[in-house]
Design a protein around this motif. Structure first.
Motif, PDB file in Angstrom:
ATOM      1  N   ASP B 386      31.135  44.104  37.247  1.00  0.00           N
ATOM      2  CA  ASP B 386      30.840  44.889  36.224  1.00  0.00           C
ATOM      3  C   ASP B 386      31.920  45.436  35.407  1.00  0.00           C
ATOM      4  O   ASP B 386      32.067  45.191  34.499  1.00  0.00           O
ATOM      5  CB  ASP B 386      29.748  45.896  36.335  1.00  0.00           C
ATOM      6  CG  ASP B 386      28.284  45.067  36.820  1.00  0.00           C
ATOM      7  OD1 ASP B 386      28.326  43.768  36.682  1.00  0.00           O
ATOM      8  OD2 ASP B 386      27.655  45.620  37.658  1.00  0.00           O
ATOM      9  N   SER B 387      32.796  46.128  36.265  1.00  0.00           N
ATOM     10  CA  SER B 387      33.935  46.733  35.897  1.00  0.00           C
ATOM     11  C   SER B 387      34.937  45.739  35.386  1.00  0.00           C
ATOM     12  O   SER B 387      35.514  45.895  34.148  1.00  0.00           O
ATOM     13  CB  SER B 387      34.652  47.380  36.848  1.00  0.00           C
ATOM     14  OG  SER B 387      33.777  48.556  37.343  1.00  0.00           O
ATOM     15  N   PHE B 389      34.198  42.935  34.043  1.00  0.00           N
ATOM     16  CA  PHE B 389      33.900  42.276  32.659  1.00  0.00           C
ATOM     17  C   PHE B 389      33.962  43.235  31.731  1.00  0.00           C
ATOM     18  O   PHE B 389      34.211  42.943  30.490  1.00  0.00           O
ATOM     19  CB  PHE B 389      32.113  41.841  33.118  1.00  0.00           C
ATOM     20  CG  PHE B 389      31.774  41.202  31.578  1.00  0.00           C
ATOM     21  CD1 PHE B 389      32.148  40.243  30.995  1.00  0.00           C
ATOM     22  CD2 PHE B 389      30.635  41.965  31.043  1.00  0.00           C
ATOM     23  CE1 PHE B 389      31.690  39.862  29.904  1.00  0.00           C
ATOM     24  CE2 PHE B 389      30.139  41.697  29.904  1.00  0.00           C
ATOM     25  CZ  PHE B 389      30.630  40.550  29.385  1.00  0.00           C
ATOM     26  N   TYR B 390      33.702  44.476  32.015  1.00  0.00           N
ATOM     27  CA  TYR B 390      33.903  45.756  31.079  1.00  0.00           C
ATOM     28  C   TYR B 390      35.319  45.447  30.256  1.00  0.00           C
ATOM     29  O   TYR B 390      35.516  45.416  29.027  1.00  0.00           O
ATOM     30  CB  TYR B 390      33.426  46.851  31.483  1.00  0.00           C
ATOM     31  CG  TYR B 390      33.189  47.973  30.472  1.00  0.00           C
ATOM     32  CD1 TYR B 390      32.108  48.315  29.858  1.00  0.00           C
ATOM     33  CD2 TYR B 390      34.354  48.870  30.173  1.00  0.00           C
ATOM     34  CE1 TYR B 390      32.044  49.086  29.058  1.00  0.00           C
ATOM     35  CE2 TYR B 390      34.358  49.892  29.331  1.00  0.00           C
ATOM     36  CZ  TYR B 390      33.182  49.977  28.618  1.00  0.00           C
ATOM     37  OH  TYR B 390      33.076  50.972  27.789  1.00  0.00           O
ATOM     38  N   LEU B 391      36.147  45.371  31.222  1.00  0.00           N
ATOM     39  CA  LEU B 391      37.625  45.557  30.940  1.00  0.00           C
ATOM     40  C   LEU B 391      37.821  44.062  29.979  1.00  0.00           C
ATOM     41  O   LEU B 391      38.475  44.103  29.066  1.00  0.00           O
ATOM     42  CB  LEU B 391      38.583  45.630  31.978  1.00  0.00           C
ATOM     43  CG  LEU B 391      38.451  46.968  32.885  1.00  0.00           C
ATOM     44  CD1 LEU B 391      39.406  46.788  34.124  1.00  0.00           C
ATOM     45  CD2 LEU B 391      38.883  47.940  31.994  1.00  0.00           C
ATOM     46  N   ARG B 392      37.362  43.065  30.348  1.00  0.00           N
ATOM     47  CA  ARG B 392      37.768  41.738  29.961  1.00  0.00           C
ATOM     48  C   ARG B 392      36.913  41.672  28.404  1.00  0.00           C
ATOM     49  O   ARG B 392      37.449  41.173  27.429  1.00  0.00           O
ATOM     50  CB  ARG B 392      37.242  40.605  30.653  1.00  0.00           C
ATOM     51  CG  ARG B 392      38.132  40.521  32.101  1.00  0.00           C
ATOM     52  CD  ARG B 392      37.763  39.361  32.846  1.00  0.00           C
ATOM     53  NE  ARG B 392      37.962  37.915  32.218  1.00  0.00           N
ATOM     54  CZ  ARG B 392      37.500  36.955  32.746  1.00  0.00           C
ATOM     55  NH1 ARG B 392      36.432  36.898  33.762  1.00  0.00           N
ATOM     56  NH2 ARG B 392      37.656  35.777  32.160  1.00  0.00           N
ATOM     57  N   ARG B 394      36.858  44.014  26.426  1.00  0.00           N
ATOM     58  CA  ARG B 394      37.610  44.526  25.333  1.00  0.00           C
ATOM     59  C   ARG B 394      38.776  43.844  25.147  1.00  0.00           C
ATOM     60  O   ARG B 394      39.786  44.370  24.393  1.00  0.00           O
ATOM     61  CB  ARG B 394      37.867  45.873  26.136  1.00  0.00           C
ATOM     62  CG  ARG B 394      36.707  46.884  26.236  1.00  0.00           C
ATOM     63  CD  ARG B 394      35.571  46.980  25.044  1.00  0.00           C
ATOM     64  NE  ARG B 394      34.561  47.610  25.175  1.00  0.00           N
ATOM     65  CZ  ARG B 394      33.241  47.538  24.832  1.00  0.00           C
ATOM     66  NH1 ARG B 394      33.053  46.210  24.826  1.00  0.00           N
ATOM     67  NH2 ARG B 394      32.565  48.434  25.170  1.00  0.00           N
ATOM     68  N   ILE B 396      41.012  42.670  27.620  1.00  0.00           N
ATOM     69  CA  ILE B 396      42.333  42.672  28.569  1.00  0.00           C
ATOM     70  C   ILE B 396      42.172  41.407  29.494  1.00  0.00           C
ATOM     71  O   ILE B 396      41.011  41.165  29.958  1.00  0.00           O
ATOM     72  CB  ILE B 396      42.115  43.901  29.367  1.00  0.00           C
ATOM     73  CG1 ILE B 396      42.184  45.110  28.506  1.00  0.00           C
ATOM     74  CG2 ILE B 396      43.051  43.976  30.573  1.00  0.00           C
ATOM     75  CD1 ILE B 396      41.844  46.486  29.367  1.00  0.00           C
ATOM     76  N   PRO B 397      43.168  40.485  29.547  1.00  0.00           N
ATOM     77  CA  PRO B 397      43.063  39.191  30.286  1.00  0.00           C
ATOM     78  C   PRO B 397      42.717  39.684  31.471  1.00  0.00           C
ATOM     79  O   PRO B 397      42.921  40.702  32.180  1.00  0.00           O
ATOM     80  CB  PRO B 397      44.579  38.916  30.272  1.00  0.00           C
ATOM     81  CG  PRO B 397      45.096  39.299  28.866  1.00  0.00           C
ATOM     82  CD  PRO B 397      44.547  40.649  28.808  1.00  0.00           C
ATOM     83  N   LYS B 398      42.150  38.444  32.350  1.00  0.00           N
ATOM     84  CA  LYS B 398      41.661  38.683  33.576  1.00  0.00           C
ATOM     85  C   LYS B 398      42.659  39.342  34.628  1.00  0.00           C
ATOM     86  O   LYS B 398      42.380  40.324  35.354  1.00  0.00           O
ATOM     87  CB  LYS B 398      41.018  37.362  34.293  1.00  0.00           C
ATOM     88  CG  LYS B 398      40.153  37.494  35.475  1.00  0.00           C
ATOM     89  CD  LYS B 398      39.696  36.167  35.813  1.00  0.00           C
ATOM     90  CE  LYS B 398      39.102  36.170  37.245  1.00  0.00           C
ATOM     91  NZ  LYS B 398      38.201  34.897  37.475  1.00  0.00           N
ATOM     92  N   LEU B 400      45.171  41.000  34.342  1.00  0.00           N
ATOM     93  CA  LEU B 400      46.030  42.198  34.044  1.00  0.00           C
ATOM     94  C   LEU B 400      44.504  43.361  34.350  1.00  0.00           C
ATOM     95  O   LEU B 400      44.724  44.291  34.758  1.00  0.00           O
ATOM     96  CB  LEU B 400      46.049  42.317  32.458  1.00  0.00           C
ATOM     97  CG  LEU B 400      46.765  43.619  31.947  1.00  0.00           C
ATOM     98  CD1 LEU B 400      48.092  43.934  32.910  1.00  0.00           C
ATOM     99  CD2 LEU B 400      47.089  43.327  30.542  1.00  0.00           C
ATOM    100  N   LEU B 404      44.749  46.410  37.014  1.00  0.00           N
ATOM    101  CA  LEU B 404      44.427  47.740  36.490  1.00  0.00           C
ATOM    102  C   LEU B 404      43.488  48.325  37.316  1.00  0.00           C
ATOM    103  O   LEU B 404      43.568  49.443  37.804  1.00  0.00           O
ATOM    104  CB  LEU B 404      43.885  47.620  35.036  1.00  0.00           C
ATOM    105  CG  LEU B 404      43.578  48.731  34.280  1.00  0.00           C
ATOM    106  CD1 LEU B 404      44.739  49.685  34.110  1.00  0.00           C
ATOM    107  CD2 LEU B 404      43.042  48.503  32.923  1.00  0.00           C
ATOM    108  N   MET B 405      42.509  47.548  37.954  1.00  0.00           N
ATOM    109  CA  MET B 405      41.469  48.091  38.523  1.00  0.00           C
ATOM    110  C   MET B 405      41.993  48.262  40.142  1.00  0.00           C
ATOM    111  O   MET B 405      41.774  49.356  40.830  1.00  0.00           O
ATOM    112  CB  MET B 405      40.260  47.152  38.838  1.00  0.00           C
ATOM    113  CG  MET B 405      39.378  47.111  37.597  1.00  0.00           C
ATOM    114  SD  MET B 405      38.125  46.076  37.701  1.00  0.00           S
ATOM    115  CE  MET B 405      37.101  46.415  39.076  1.00  0.00           C
ATOM    116  N   ALA B 408      43.935  51.297  39.977  1.00  0.00           N
ATOM    117  CA  ALA B 408      43.194  52.499  39.831  1.00  0.00           C
ATOM    118  C   ALA B 408      42.590  52.882  41.295  1.00  0.00           C
ATOM    119  O   ALA B 408      42.522  54.187  41.624  1.00  0.00           O
ATOM    120  CB  ALA B 408      41.847  52.248  38.891  1.00  0.00           C
ATOM    121  N   SER B 411      45.370  54.826  42.658  1.00  0.00           N
ATOM    122  CA  SER B 411      46.096  55.916  42.065  1.00  0.00           C
ATOM    123  C   SER B 411      46.079  57.290  42.409  1.00  0.00           C
ATOM    124  O   SER B 411      46.924  57.914  42.382  1.00  0.00           O
ATOM    125  CB  SER B 411      45.620  55.913  40.621  1.00  0.00           C
ATOM    126  OG  SER B 411      44.170  56.203  40.494  1.00  0.00           O
TER     127      SER B 411
END
Ligand SMILES: Nc1ncnc2c1ncn2[C@@H]1O[C@H](COP(=O)(O)OP(=O)(O)OP(=O)(O)O)[C@@H](O)[C@H]1O
Ligand SMILES: [Mg+2]
Lengths: 250, 438
Positions: B386-387, B389-392, B394, B396-398, B400, B404-405, B408, B411
């Protein structure tokens, strides 16, 4: 802008959309109402490209081009924005960092250079004012610890930053107090232009007092069963969906 | 004849110039290492490390190595900041690459062999430091410690007297650059931080090239009452490299240590952490982040002992596992009878990036005191769709969005590092490793 023709889609082997047809012209706002479980979010998710939905028949054209073979990020780059019914919390990813990455990815997709940092920050503070969100929230992780209303306003904030051509708002008004509802509506109205369209999913005609739709559709049993003007929303509010679903099955 | 021998071969007849102790003590330790022997497949505590075949492998005892390339040296060095550094290649100190600026009075940093000569010349601090060698790493019970002391070529020592605050981080770069022959290297670090003193020590370990090697690292840290130490260790091994590295920490009353280990690559990496909270109010934090792909295995073992009352320990381990990599975390907490009001927390989280990656966590708590707060938790999962898909959605390529996740997910591990000079190099390392894995 968006032409959906005879769309059939299933989730987990179960057919949810059963021949849905919808035509949204540039500059138009369409409201979609309908009972729980009728397939409104399914439609929004299919349009945004979420995994797990199987389109078994029909087609969707966006700006004259087949939409369904595009990746979600390509659709976004082409100007489609989905405001989620349930915005996702993503711990560890700071909101602004994410948003800038999204904006730049979309700009790259359109062959435009990245936005300079100071322009981005100016844009952010300008749009934050429109949605009455505190700066502090943007430093937090995406939606993490946001209240329900803050999450919805954050969706609108993202829309304002990303400036889509077609916005799909899935119950962005649910759970909002009257002030927040007006803020969301103002956000959408700020986007209105001859080449911006929106599909607004809602259960409440109240939102449509502020976002005036060109057409109102009722989605029931996986199809658009009735289309009308604003007055249809008022009628639904008074009489519910019962009489419509009877019409369908009859 | 190329001079390669098995481990037992080296221990039976150590070369004249090897080892950190002389004469009878070295002979005793070499024999002890032979007696203890390498762990076998039946050894429960070692069943996840991949040391099979090591006993038969013919290895060169590390010696003269090639000069490292600039990228090998700078990969882990903070840019634009002055740090004092010692560079070790294949177990040998490289004086021409070391940069040690003026240090506060009484502070010693550099080759332990040089310190031994200074001690013979009457330098008391050097003698005091040398006296602490082997006092934590249990060479009589731990084969790899005995092996290290008996055969290491040199070691790095740091002596910080009481009441001294070191402003700049100290860096020990330790590279394995094997030539044609398989190599045995044994980095060694001995750190003593005086009462109320403060230091930040970083170990950067790297192994390069296609030739197999076995790296047996031992680091000992003693913190006097009220001292502060941040210890950072980065290990970046080649797919042909096997590593066993031990960090042994003893913390006296009111002293605080934070130790972070970042592991990437390697055929098999075994990290052992021994933390003794020896005085009231001591605090120890042990963090481990592993980013693995291919066939790599990381086997983290912690052994945290609360010996005194009112101590706090924190263990946080994260593994990000792509392809067929594996992670094992065995976390042991022992609370002695007198260690009342102990506060001990242990957590492991594994992120599986493929169906074939595996993570395993095994907490082992032994609590003898009655007033104790001790918690542990372990989770293993994959990236949330779900996260993603949320990023994509918006734009953001898969690839990337995944990165990012993943970033995270780890981090907060970077967020625990306090030595500001080191945060950027670490972040670069993590970002680069993630990019290579994606
Ligand atoms: N991932 C899924 N797995 C199984 N069934 C699903 C899945 N997603 C949706 N459905 C089912 O599809 C149907 C339509 O769901 P959808 O979310 O589109 O309804 P909706 O019109 O948005 O309802 P609401 O007004 O409650 O938001 C429901 O019966 C739902 O249970
Ligand atoms: Mg819905």
């Amino acid at each position: 802008m968006l032409q959906i023709h005879n769309l059939h889609a299933s989730v987990a082997g179960k057919e949810i959309l059963k021949g849905l047809t919808l035509d949204v012209k540039p500059g138009e706002i369409h409201a979609i109402m309908g009972p729980n479980g009728s397939g409104k979010s399914t439609l929004a998710n299919v349009l945004a490209g979420r995994d797990g939905y199987e389109v078994t028949a029909g087609d969707v054209l966006y700006q004259g081009r087949n939409l369904l073979d595009r990746e979600p990020e390509e659709r976004a780059g082409d100007g489609i924005f989905l405001a989620f019914q349930y915005p996702v919390e993503i711990p560890g990813v700071p909101n602004l960092y994410f948003l800038r990455m999204a904006l730049n990815a979309q700009r790259r997709h359109r062959g435009k250079p990245e936005i300079p940092a100071e322009d981005f920050l100016r844009l952010v503070s300008e749009k934050l004012k429109l949605v009455h969100l505190e700066d502090g929230l943007q430093k937090r992780a995406v939606n993490e610890g946001f209240s329900g209303g803050e999450k919805k306003r954050n969706e609108i904030f993202q829309m304002l930053i990303l400036e889509p051509r077609l916005a799909l708002l899935d119950e962005t008004d649910s759970g909002l107090d009257i002030d927040a509802l007006k803020i969301v509506a103002e956000g959408v109205n700020a986007m209105r232009s001859p080449d911006f369209s929106a599909v607004v999913v809602t259960h409440y005609q109240r939102l449509l007092d502020y976002i005036v739709p060109d057409q109102v559709h009722v989605l029931a049993g996986g199809r658009i069963v009735k289309t009308g003007g604003r007055e249809l929303a008022l009628e639904l509010e008074k009489c519910g969906y019962g009489w419509l679903t009877q019409e369908v099955t009859a | 004849m190329n001079g390669a021998r098995t481990l037992a071969g080296w221990l039976t007849d150590p070369p004249e110039d090897a080892g950190l102790v002389a004469g009878a003590e070295r002979t005793r330790l070499a024999l002890r290492a032979l007696e203890l022997g390498l762990p076998t497949a039946r050894d429960e505590a070692w069943r996840y490390s991949r040391l099979e075949g090591l006993a038969e492998e013919e290895l060169m005892l590390a010696g003269e190595g090639p000069a490292p390339t600039a990228p090998q040296l700078t990969a882990l060095t903070p840019e634009g900041v002055r740090v004092d550094r010692v560079v070790v290649v294949n177990g040998r100190l490289m004086p021409e690459l070391c940069e040690i600026g003026p240090l506060p009075a009484g502070v010693g940093f550099g080759s332990l062999r040089a310190m031994a000569r200074a001690a013979q010349g009457g330098l008391k601090e050097a003698a005091d430091l040398l006296e602490r060698l082997d006092s934590l790493c249990r060479p009589d019970q731990r084969m790899f410690s005995a092996l290290n002391t008996a055969l290491a070529g040199d070691a790095t020592g740091l002596w910080v007297p009481d009441g001294v605050r070191l402003e700049r981080p100290l860096l020990v770069i330790s590279l394995v650059l094997p030539g044609a022959d398989a190599l045995l290297t044994q980095p060694r670090l001995l750190v003593v931080i005086g009462r109320e003193s403060q230091a930040s020590v970083m170990e950067a370990h790297g192994g390069f090239g296609p030739t197999p090697y076995f790296c047996n690292a031992v680091s000992e840290f003693q913190l006097g009452a009220g001292a502060r130490l941040e210890h950072l260790r980065v290990q970046r091994d080649s797919p042909a490299g096997r590593r066993v590295s031990g960090a042994f920490l003893r913390v006296e009353a009111g002293a605080h240590v934070r130790s972070h280990t970042f592991t990437t690559g390697g055929r098999s990496v075994r990290n052992e952490f021994q933390l003794e909270l020896a005085g009231a109010g001591a605090r120890g934090e042990v963090n481990g982040l592993a980013l693995l792909s291919g066939e790599s295995v990381v086997d983290n073992h912690t052994h945290v002992t609360h010996l005194a009352p009112d101590c706090e320990s924190r263990q946080t381990f994260r593994s990000i596992l792509a392809e067929r990599s594996r992670s094992v975390f065995t976390g042991r907490i022992l609370v002695a009878r007198d260690a009342q009001r102990t506060d001990a927390v242990q957590s492991f989280a594994g992120l599986l990036l493929s169906d074939t990656a595996r993570a395993l966590a095994r907490p082992q708590l032994e609590i003898l005191a009655d007033n104790v707060k001790c918690t542990h938790g372990a989770t293993v999962g994959s990236l949330d769709p779900d996260s993603l898909f949320y990023l994509r959605s918006r734009g953001i390529p898969k690839a990337l969005a995944r990165r990012l996740m993943i970033h995270a997910f780890c981090s907060d591990m970077l967020g625990r590092v306090r030595t500001s000079e080191m945060i950027n190099p670490l972040d670069r390392l993590v970002t680069r490793t993630l990019a290579e894995q994606a």
